[in-house]
Design a protein around this motif. Structure first.
Motif, short mmCIF file in Angstrom:
data_model
loop_
_atom_site.label_atom_id
_atom_site.label_comp_id
_atom_site.label_asym_id
_atom_site.label_seq_id
_atom_site.Cartn_x
_atom_site.Cartn_y
_atom_site.Cartn_z
N PRO A 35 -2.21 20.95 53.23
CA PRO A 35 -2.85 22.31 53.14
C PRO A 35 -3.58 22.62 54.37
O PRO A 35 -4.41 21.74 54.96
CB PRO A 35 -3.79 22.32 51.85
CG PRO A 35 -3.95 20.73 51.68
CD PRO A 35 -2.67 20.00 52.11
N ASP A 36 -3.52 23.96 55.09
CA ASP A 36 -4.22 24.25 56.03
C ASP A 36 -5.84 24.07 56.08
O ASP A 36 -6.51 23.84 56.78
CB ASP A 36 -3.65 25.76 56.41
CG ASP A 36 -2.50 25.65 56.98
OD1 ASP A 36 -2.02 24.81 57.26
OD2 ASP A 36 -2.09 26.98 57.01
N VAL A 37 -6.19 24.15 54.53
CA VAL A 37 -7.70 24.17 54.66
C VAL A 37 -8.14 22.80 54.76
O VAL A 37 -9.57 22.73 55.01
CB VAL A 37 -7.89 24.51 52.91
CG1 VAL A 37 -7.39 23.21 52.11
CG2 VAL A 37 -9.48 24.82 52.64
N LEU A 38 -7.35 21.82 55.06
CA LEU A 38 -7.87 20.51 55.30
C LEU A 38 -7.37 20.23 56.78
O LEU A 38 -8.11 19.61 57.83
CB LEU A 38 -7.51 19.30 54.46
CG LEU A 38 -7.96 19.41 53.20
CD1 LEU A 38 -7.73 18.33 52.27
CD2 LEU A 38 -9.67 19.27 53.32
N THR A 39 -6.26 20.50 57.17
CA THR A 39 -5.73 20.10 58.43
C THR A 39 -6.46 20.65 59.77
O THR A 39 -6.58 20.13 60.57
CB THR A 39 -4.03 20.32 58.61
OG1 THR A 39 -3.89 21.66 58.07
CG2 THR A 39 -3.33 19.24 57.48
N LEU A 40 -6.35 21.98 59.54
CA LEU A 40 -7.27 22.78 60.58
C LEU A 40 -8.52 22.44 60.86
O LEU A 40 -8.90 22.03 61.98
CB LEU A 40 -6.89 24.36 60.17
CG LEU A 40 -5.38 24.85 60.39
CD1 LEU A 40 -5.36 26.19 60.07
CD2 LEU A 40 -4.58 24.48 61.63
N PRO A 41 -9.43 22.45 59.75
CA PRO A 41 -10.80 22.16 60.00
C PRO A 41 -10.80 20.48 60.43
O PRO A 41 -11.71 20.00 61.13
CB PRO A 41 -11.46 21.91 58.60
CG PRO A 41 -10.52 23.24 57.94
CD PRO A 41 -9.38 22.90 58.31
N LEU A 42 -10.05 19.87 59.96
CA LEU A 42 -9.83 18.23 60.43
C LEU A 42 -9.62 18.06 61.91
O LEU A 42 -10.55 17.45 62.76
CB LEU A 42 -8.83 17.38 60.06
CG LEU A 42 -8.60 16.07 60.26
CD1 LEU A 42 -9.77 15.09 59.95
CD2 LEU A 42 -7.30 15.41 59.91
N ALA A 43 -8.76 19.10 62.42
CA ALA A 43 -8.67 19.02 64.00
C ALA A 43 -9.80 19.38 64.81
O ALA A 43 -10.39 18.84 65.78
CB ALA A 43 -7.52 19.87 64.26
N GLY A 44 -10.57 20.61 64.34
CA GLY A 44 -11.53 21.33 64.97
C GLY A 44 -12.78 20.27 64.83
O GLY A 44 -13.60 20.31 65.83
N SER A 45 -13.24 19.79 63.56
CA SER A 45 -14.30 19.18 63.33
C SER A 45 -14.21 17.71 64.08
O SER A 45 -15.28 17.42 64.65
CB SER A 45 -14.69 18.83 61.98
OG SER A 45 -13.41 18.20 61.23
N THR A 46 -12.98 17.23 64.28
CA THR A 46 -13.05 16.04 64.97
C THR A 46 -13.33 16.24 66.53
O THR A 46 -13.98 15.47 67.01
CB THR A 46 -11.59 15.45 64.75
OG1 THR A 46 -11.50 15.19 63.29
CG2 THR A 46 -11.32 14.17 65.52
N ALA A 47 -12.94 17.24 67.04
CA ALA A 47 -13.07 17.83 68.38
C ALA A 47 -14.54 17.90 68.77
O ALA A 47 -15.01 17.14 69.54
CB ALA A 47 -12.16 18.61 68.90
N VAL A 48 -15.06 18.76 67.76
CA VAL A 48 -16.45 18.91 67.89
C VAL A 48 -17.50 17.83 67.84
O VAL A 48 -18.45 17.43 68.68
CB VAL A 48 -17.09 19.85 67.11
CG1 VAL A 48 -18.60 20.15 67.05
CG2 VAL A 48 -16.45 21.23 67.18
#
Length: 246
Positions: free
Chosen positions: A117-130
């Protein structure tokens, strides 16, 4: 193992146990077919509330969903403890510990319904980078933020090419997951990035071959790739964390 590392490993194991106990509820809520809304009730009909829990309805205490909390809590505890032992007291350890429970939810959902689900994959990428960007501001960090960003673009781009070349063998959710994993793997450099990317594909291939040899699947059978990508990335992070220790 010195006393500081022992305390760190024990604390990581305790955190993993608590975080892992919340995995079954999140997995159950998100394990739905595409275009279906997330689950808001347990099998008994009672509301899930915040959508987290140990695999048993909090209202009646009887209805269960999923395998329960023992296995996810145990897996998270072991993974967090091993990660802490490999990485040591460096700022990126906090990022890996936050990512592990999310990875377990993603693996469980993909295994259950073959979707990420996008609700996890997209925040995972963004939050990991931040978070890794913040980690570079602290002393004793073991990687580089530039490497993380390049890793996200490289691994995400590589999996995008694989998806375009053979859409039946890989979902677009795997591509989005690869971007987040690449961000984490790139932190420790190109060697770890390549190792993690290849390890995930190798583990998935071995599992698929085993299914074929045991005749539990045919050539056209689809299988979840996300759990293997996550496992390969975790193993590579352990190697990268250990090699970066002084």
């Amino acid at each position: 193992m010195n006393w500081l590392l022992m305390v760190l490993v024990a604390s990581a194991a305790l955190y993993g146990t608590l975080a892992g106990a919340l995995v079954p509820g999140a997995r159950y809520r998100l394990s739905v077919e595409p275009n279906e809304p997330w689950r808001t009730t347990a099998p008994c009909g009672h509301a899930l509330g915040g959508g987290i829990g140990g695999g048993r309805c909090a209202a009646c205490g009887r209805a269960r969903y999923g395998p329960g909390a023992v296995w996810p809590a145990g897996a998270a505890a072991v993974m967090c403890a091993v990660t802490a032992a490999a990485v040591g007291p460096r700022p990126e350890l906090a990022v890996w510990l936050l990512v592990i429970p999310v990875g377990l939810v993603l693996a469980g959902v993909d295994w259950a319904v073959h979707r990420l689900p996008d609700v996890l994959t997209l925040p995972l990428a963004g939050s990991t980078a931040v978070l890794l960007g913040l980690a570079t501001l602290l002393p004793a960090s073991g990687g580089t933020w530039t490497g993380s960003l390049l890793g996200a673009v490289t691994l995400g781009g590589a999996y995008l090419l694989l998806f375009l070349a053979h859409p039946a063998g890989m979902g677009f959710g795997d591509v989005k997951l690869a971007a987040g994993l690449g961000c984490a793997l790139g932190w420790y450099g190109w060697g770890v990035l390549i190792l993690g990317g290849l390890a995930g594909l190798l583990l998935g291939s071995v599992y698929g071959l085993a299914l074929l040899l045991t005749r539990r699947a045919g050539r056209g059978t689809t299988m979840p790739l996300g759990p293997f990508l996550l496992a390969g990335a975790w193993l590579a992070l352990l190697a990268g964390g250990w090699s970066a220790r002084p």
